[in-house]
Design a protein around this motif. Sequence first.
Motif, PDB file in Angstrom:
ATOM      1  N   THR A 135     -17.753  80.075 -16.773  1.00 21.10           N
ATOM      2  CA  THR A 135     -18.096  78.600 -16.454  1.00 21.10           C
ATOM      3  C   THR A 135     -17.109  78.117 -15.628  1.00 21.10           C
ATOM      4  O   THR A 135     -16.037  78.519 -15.527  1.00 21.10           O
ATOM      5  CB  THR A 135     -18.626  77.943 -17.415  1.00 21.10           C
ATOM      6  OG1 THR A 135     -17.340  77.639 -18.313  1.00 21.10           O
ATOM      7  CG2 THR A 135     -19.655  78.749 -18.446  1.00 21.10           C
ATOM      8  N   PRO A 136     -17.501  76.980 -14.825  1.00 21.72           N
ATOM      9  CA  PRO A 136     -16.485  76.424 -13.965  1.00 21.72           C
ATOM     10  C   PRO A 136     -15.235  75.464 -14.817  1.00 21.72           C
ATOM     11  O   PRO A 136     -15.814  75.358 -16.283  1.00 21.72           O
ATOM     12  CB  PRO A 136     -17.280  75.454 -13.147  1.00 21.72           C
ATOM     13  CG  PRO A 136     -18.853  75.737 -13.014  1.00 21.72           C
ATOM     14  CD  PRO A 136     -18.769  76.418 -14.393  1.00 21.72           C
ATOM     15  N   ALA A 137     -14.291  75.501 -14.190  1.00 24.76           N
ATOM     16  CA  ALA A 137     -13.212  74.635 -14.893  1.00 24.76           C
ATOM     17  C   ALA A 137     -13.773  73.215 -15.342  1.00 24.76           C
ATOM     18  O   ALA A 137     -13.299  72.646 -15.974  1.00 24.76           O
ATOM     19  CB  ALA A 137     -12.049  74.646 -14.193  1.00 24.76           C
ATOM     20  N   PHE A 138     -14.382  72.471 -14.397  1.00 27.26           N
ATOM     21  CA  PHE A 138     -14.928  71.204 -14.594  1.00 27.26           C
ATOM     22  C   PHE A 138     -16.413  71.169 -14.811  1.00 27.26           C
ATOM     23  O   PHE A 138     -17.199  72.050 -14.001  1.00 27.26           O
ATOM     24  CB  PHE A 138     -14.360  70.253 -13.812  1.00 27.26           C
ATOM     25  CG  PHE A 138     -14.423  70.510 -12.273  1.00 27.26           C
ATOM     26  CD1 PHE A 138     -15.814  70.789 -11.423  1.00 27.26           C
ATOM     27  CD2 PHE A 138     -13.240  70.809 -11.566  1.00 27.26           C
ATOM     28  CE1 PHE A 138     -15.594  70.894 -10.075  1.00 27.26           C
ATOM     29  CE2 PHE A 138     -13.169  71.510 -10.202  1.00 27.26           C
ATOM     30  CZ  PHE A 138     -14.452  71.510  -9.592  1.00 27.26           C
ATOM     31  N   LEU A 180     -16.646  64.073 -13.051  1.00 26.02           N
ATOM     32  CA  LEU A 180     -16.332  65.206 -13.624  1.00 26.02           C
ATOM     33  C   LEU A 180     -15.038  65.149 -14.556  1.00 26.02           C
ATOM     34  O   LEU A 180     -14.383  64.466 -14.688  1.00 26.02           O
ATOM     35  CB  LEU A 180     -15.785  66.179 -12.436  1.00 26.02           C
ATOM     36  CG  LEU A 180     -16.945  66.245 -11.312  1.00 26.02           C
ATOM     37  CD1 LEU A 180     -16.153  66.983 -10.057  1.00 26.02           C
ATOM     38  CD2 LEU A 180     -18.155  66.866 -11.481  1.00 26.02           C
ATOM     39  N   MET A 222     -10.281  64.378 -23.116  1.00 22.85           N
ATOM     40  CA  MET A 222     -10.757  65.007 -22.128  1.00 22.85           C
ATOM     41  C   MET A 222      -9.816  64.532 -20.719  1.00 22.85           C
ATOM     42  O   MET A 222      -9.690  63.267 -20.535  1.00 22.85           O
ATOM     43  CB  MET A 222     -12.187  64.764 -21.912  1.00 22.85           C
ATOM     44  CG  MET A 222     -13.011  66.032 -21.755  1.00 22.85           C
ATOM     45  SD  MET A 222     -14.599  65.984 -22.381  1.00 22.85           S
ATOM     46  CE  MET A 222     -15.031  64.393 -22.879  1.00 22.85           C
ATOM     47  N   TYR A 223      -9.734  65.464 -19.812  1.00 16.65           N
ATOM     48  CA  TYR A 223      -9.292  65.182 -18.477  1.00 16.65           C
ATOM     49  C   TYR A 223     -10.357  64.758 -17.690  1.00 16.65           C
ATOM     50  O   TYR A 223     -11.087  65.757 -17.663  1.00 16.65           O
ATOM     51  CB  TYR A 223      -8.788  66.368 -18.073  1.00 16.65           C
ATOM     52  CG  TYR A 223      -6.972  66.418 -18.401  1.00 16.65           C
ATOM     53  CD1 TYR A 223      -5.902  65.755 -17.773  1.00 16.65           C
ATOM     54  CD2 TYR A 223      -6.765  67.429 -19.343  1.00 16.65           C
ATOM     55  CE1 TYR A 223      -4.677  65.997 -17.817  1.00 16.65           C
ATOM     56  CE2 TYR A 223      -5.457  67.562 -19.769  1.00 16.65           C
ATOM     57  CZ  TYR A 223      -4.445  66.706 -19.115  1.00 16.65           C
ATOM     58  OH  TYR A 223      -3.010  66.980 -19.326  1.00 16.65           O
ATOM     59  N   ASP A 224     -10.498  63.513 -17.134  1.00 16.66           N
ATOM     60  CA  ASP A 224     -11.270  63.146 -16.026  1.00 16.66           C
ATOM     61  C   ASP A 224     -10.778  63.645 -14.650  1.00 16.66           C
ATOM     62  O   ASP A 224      -9.491  63.206 -14.401  1.00 16.66           O
ATOM     63  CB  ASP A 224     -11.989  61.899 -16.349  1.00 16.66           C
ATOM     64  CG  ASP A 224     -12.514  61.555 -17.762  1.00 16.66           C
ATOM     65  OD1 ASP A 224     -13.209  62.693 -18.205  1.00 16.66           O
ATOM     66  OD2 ASP A 224     -12.499  60.284 -18.054  1.00 16.66           O
ATOM     67  N   LEU A 225     -11.769  63.757 -13.909  1.00 18.43           N
ATOM     68  CA  LEU A 225     -11.368  63.799 -12.674  1.00 18.43           C
ATOM     69  C   LEU A 225     -11.551  62.762 -11.684  1.00 18.43           C
ATOM     70  O   LEU A 225     -12.354  61.727 -12.049  1.00 18.43           O
ATOM     71  CB  LEU A 225     -12.036  65.144 -11.493  1.00 18.43           C
ATOM     72  CG  LEU A 225     -11.355  66.378 -11.662  1.00 18.43           C
ATOM     73  CD1 LEU A 225     -11.450  67.046 -13.076  1.00 18.43           C
ATOM     74  CD2 LEU A 225     -12.245  67.206 -10.665  1.00 18.43           C
ATOM     75  N   MET A 262     -22.332  66.091 -19.446  1.00 18.96           N
ATOM     76  CA  MET A 262     -22.746  67.445 -20.219  1.00 18.96           C
ATOM     77  C   MET A 262     -21.535  67.300 -21.326  1.00 18.96           C
ATOM     78  O   MET A 262     -21.792  68.091 -22.334  1.00 18.96           O
ATOM     79  CB  MET A 262     -22.346  68.622 -19.109  1.00 18.96           C
ATOM     80  CG  MET A 262     -23.234  68.613 -18.382  1.00 18.96           C
ATOM     81  SD  MET A 262     -24.878  68.875 -18.763  1.00 18.96           S
ATOM     82  CE  MET A 262     -25.951  68.602 -17.367  1.00 18.96           C
ATOM     83  N   LEU A 271     -12.420  68.229 -16.818  1.00 15.25           N
ATOM     84  CA  LEU A 271     -12.195  69.468 -17.047  1.00 15.25           C
ATOM     85  C   LEU A 271     -12.718  70.018 -18.370  1.00 15.25           C
ATOM     86  O   LEU A 271     -12.788  69.216 -19.282  1.00 15.25           O
ATOM     87  CB  LEU A 271     -10.731  69.458 -17.106  1.00 15.25           C
ATOM     88  CG  LEU A 271      -9.889  69.351 -15.769  1.00 15.25           C
ATOM     89  CD1 LEU A 271      -8.288  69.502 -15.939  1.00 15.25           C
ATOM     90  CD2 LEU A 271     -10.591  70.179 -14.547  1.00 15.25           C
ATOM     91  N   ARG A 272     -13.225  71.349 -18.479  1.00 12.05           N
ATOM     92  CA  ARG A 272     -13.719  71.574 -19.786  1.00 12.05           C
ATOM     93  C   ARG A 272     -12.713  71.682 -21.127  1.00 12.05           C
ATOM     94  O   ARG A 272     -11.475  71.907 -20.862  1.00 12.05           O
ATOM     95  CB  ARG A 272     -14.307  73.006 -19.788  1.00 12.05           C
ATOM     96  CG  ARG A 272     -13.261  74.069 -19.542  1.00 12.05           C
ATOM     97  CD  ARG A 272     -14.017  75.502 -19.240  1.00 12.05           C
ATOM     98  NE  ARG A 272     -13.080  76.431 -18.995  1.00 12.05           N
ATOM     99  CZ  ARG A 272     -13.131  77.742 -18.048  1.00 12.05           C
ATOM    100  NH1 ARG A 272     -14.358  77.766 -17.804  1.00 12.05           N
ATOM    101  NH2 ARG A 272     -12.330  78.592 -17.946  1.00 12.05           N
ATOM    102  N   LEU A 319     -19.926  68.465 -15.198  1.00 11.16           N
ATOM    103  CA  LEU A 319     -20.474  66.919 -15.013  1.00 11.16           C
ATOM    104  C   LEU A 319     -20.006  66.380 -16.429  1.00 11.16           C
ATOM    105  O   LEU A 319     -20.405  66.867 -17.429  1.00 11.16           O
ATOM    106  CB  LEU A 319     -21.880  66.835 -14.851  1.00 11.16           C
ATOM    107  CG  LEU A 319     -22.480  67.443 -13.533  1.00 11.16           C
ATOM    108  CD1 LEU A 319     -24.030  67.499 -13.500  1.00 11.16           C
ATOM    109  CD2 LEU A 319     -21.943  66.548 -12.279  1.00 11.16           C
ATOM    110  N   TRP A 340      -8.654  72.408 -21.127  1.00 11.67           N
ATOM    111  CA  TRP A 340      -7.524  71.306 -21.235  1.00 11.67           C
ATOM    112  C   TRP A 340      -7.954  70.251 -22.006  1.00 11.67           C
ATOM    113  O   TRP A 340      -8.845  69.945 -22.246  1.00 11.67           O
ATOM    114  CB  TRP A 340      -7.515  70.663 -19.580  1.00 11.67           C
ATOM    115  CG  TRP A 340      -7.226  71.740 -18.615  1.00 11.67           C
ATOM    116  CD1 TRP A 340      -5.836  72.267 -18.084  1.00 11.67           C
ATOM    117  CD2 TRP A 340      -8.103  72.983 -18.169  1.00 11.67           C
ATOM    118  NE1 TRP A 340      -6.037  73.215 -17.269  1.00 11.67           N
ATOM    119  CE2 TRP A 340      -7.215  73.731 -17.144  1.00 11.67           C
ATOM    120  CE3 TRP A 340      -9.454  73.277 -18.014  1.00 11.67           C
ATOM    121  CZ2 TRP A 340      -7.795  74.680 -16.326  1.00 11.67           C
ATOM    122  CZ3 TRP A 340      -9.889  74.213 -17.332  1.00 11.67           C
ATOM    123  CH2 TRP A 340      -9.204  74.911 -16.400  1.00 11.67           C
TER     124      TRP A 340
END
Lengths: 481, 481
Positions: free
Chosen positions: B70-73, B101, B90-93, B78, B103-104, B75, B132
């Motif tokens: 699955t992607p590293a980040f 977004l 959680m790391y936010d973009l 989710m 990071l998972r 929505l 992360w």
Amino acid sequence: MPQLGLLPRRAWAALLSQLLRPPCASCTRAVRCHSQGTRDLSPQQMVVREKILDLVVSCFKRHGAKGMDTPAFELKEMLTEKYGEDSGLMYDLKDQGGELLSLRYDLTVPFARYLAMNKVKKMKRYHVGKVWRRESPTIVQGRYREFCQCDFDIAGQFDPMIPDAECLKIMCEILNGLQLGDFLIKVNDRRIVDGMFAVCGVPESKFRTICSSIDKLDKMAWKDVRHEMVAKKGLAPEVADRIGDYVRCHGGESLVKQMFQDPRLSQNKQALEGLGDLKLLFEYLTLFGIAKKISFDLSLARGLDYYTGVIYEAVLLHTPTQAGEEPLSVGSVAAGGRYDGLVGMFDPKGHKVPCVGLSIGVERIFNIVEQRMKTFGEKVRTTETQVLVATPHKNFLHERLKLIAELWDAGIKAEMLYKNNPKLLTQLHYCESTGIPLVVIVGEQELKEGVVKIRSVASREEVAIKRENLVAEIQKRLSES
Amino acid sequence: MPQLGLLPRRAWAALLSQLLRPPCASCTRAVRCHSQGTRDLSPQQMVVREKILDLVVSCFKRHGAKGMDTPAFELKEMLTEKYGEDSGLMYDLKDQGGELLSLRYDLTVPFARYLAMNKVKKMKRYHVGKVWRRESPTIVQGRYREFCQCDFDIAGQFDPMIPDAECLKIMCEILNGLQLGDFLIKVNDRRIVDGMFAVCGVPESKFRTICSSIDKLDKMAWKDVRHEMVAKKGLAPEVADRIGDYVRCHGGESLVKQMFQDPRLSQNKQALEGLGDLKLLFEYLTLFGIAKKISFDLSLARGLDYYTGVIYEAVLLHTPTQAGEEPLSVGSVAAGGRYDGLVGMFDPKGHKVPCVGLSIGVERIFNIVEQRMKTFGEKVRTTETQVLVATPHKNFLHERLKLIAELWDAGIKAEMLYKNNPKLLTQLHYCESTGIPLVVIVGEQELKEGVVKIRSVASREEVAIKRENLVAEIQKRLSES
């Protein structure tokens, strides 16, 4: 107004957000579920990927490379001023604790940082990892915002063109190995590009931005690139036309010789250095037996700022469009070049470590292979299970559990259905649909006689063997197949 | 004011920023070069990692799991409301285009999203990938902000406890395979935890937050956890003490039977369900031959919100402190549990898919193995090169290039020094320092006679063989060794 009482408040909120959400841009679903330009990889896709990555990595190892890894994000300052016009496509992280971070944009800049920070003067390494770029995703062409890169680089002060020639050899080995059809590797040299700009009359301050325009020649027609250079970037039309004469030139070793004679280019010191190195490069490529795959192409510029010498890019000559296969536009499938200044940008004293490397565009290669498999209806097994432990009778769960533990402990890949009393037919169907070749069957009769049956799914033959010989018998059969 | 004229402006800026930068928190360097809690992995570390991951993945495949990614980040929406009190880590973009977004944070929530979005009702998959978390990094304990997880999960409606027992079997197989020393797997059930809270008098609204406190019992003493529950979370002291009596209980299958008789717990429907499942679980674990490795432990709570049934956590019983080895505190090395409600949170209609899974704490395992190798002075080869192509004479670059291309094309792992005229001694030293076992030597004499010499680095023996037999001879030697 909906009657909020019927559903809990959170369920209403979820329902509303579902209804208001736009369709997903990354998949075909009606609600947005992925970030733009990213996607999940299904087990089928993972199998194809693993095979391709195995081939790529084993080539890198064949050439003596070591593995390494760097974090997914770096301090933003480490990545700035390295990529030129593309820098705006970097993903930044939100400032949550005083650090400004960005997701890595390629694997080359983190490698250069690693060399500088650890004062490594010599290293041959490969790196397989994800990188992230906020490009407008055109998914049909195989461009994603999250994608995998496979890089091989040689760092160190060596005699000219020996590592560079090896990089091209590696590209050939990988593209031959993947059997993607005929390919060509375009080579040029940044010093020839800059020399060409100089003798055509491009002001030095515009070298990098004009270089970015030239880089688009594989996707855009010359007249559009010319328009961009003249109208948007303010280049004089006659200068653009002089460049136009050069970038139409491509050929083999003989073109290198011809350019040595070019009345304008031969006056430029930088261009002569580049041409001298290309001459030596072709000598080595001939010894490697790959010179016929290489084309000296003056239109090749490469977008990234950090290249300083030879640059190259591999393109498939025709996308594989056999009977019924849809053509797929793929662009370059591998690229790289020499970047002698990048490590120095990370060193407090500016100490340089010359580097040359390549990156395999595996994402595009995955797409080609997947599309081909789809066209030819090829299927892949997504598991490696060798044995299903089954029973025709009720109340045999305990026997199955004991049996399967024995197989697992012997290293045999085994599954069973997670039901207390599955039907035999369901168990056999499971083998057929997932490709499991052997079934171990235990039932009342077998238990009484101290045997188990081994059934071959393909031939439907069954033989009874002693319970204590089960593991040895299965191992024998698996080693024979 | 420094004389800006002496150095280019950019160099001054770089110099100043170097001087003003704090020391790096992730490595021992004087300037900050890594984001907090992240690190590079050296070739040595990568070799150790690859071996451990290979063992883990081959166990997952032995149990019939498919790979996926699955992607590293994702929505951000989710990931919200899935992790409980940990969500703040959680790391936010940064919002760069209207999408929020993150990071998972683990591989479980993206898996549940995948199942719901693709309407998959049944799947056994593994997933190896980075996640992360913005935890305060205490690097000595092997906690990083970027780390690798190895997950195995079984999704689907099956008969009770069969997949759950397999998850525990897998944890045993992996921990046995890695030879980390003796270990124990603690099991409990969220319904027993909740039942225990209910009968002790914890208000239902505090179940999850008290659960988070209990989860800290492996790192904190009971009196500190009690203080947190009473002083910070407002629990009545007598309620805390009642919990205290339970969480001191741990034992085998017999403790399950004992708890069935517990006057308070046996009055709670949820707890009884959990105990019933644990009884069945122990039955299956006995058939798998691993019951003695499992301890029913009422202090096990697991921090994450999404667990609904059985939960488990593997701990090493003693860190391997053989002669001279420094003890290393590692905490849990594998964990997991049942989460039957998570997939439903992603489904517009709330359709549930029951799931159970496990995650191997490979990062901690890497640390243990690395530390052990350091203590025992074990060295690993970081390349797999089998042959060095060398020469004792000047002007033999062309011959070496031809020779090495032949080896590569035959699939032989070969290197040469990137010098026009390297010294023979330098070439032989390179083999010794990097562990290359064979040298192919070509010089004037050999060229004249149409032979090459093969030298064994270990024995220093040399034999001349015909040039055309080189590949076959090397393949023969490599297959024998």
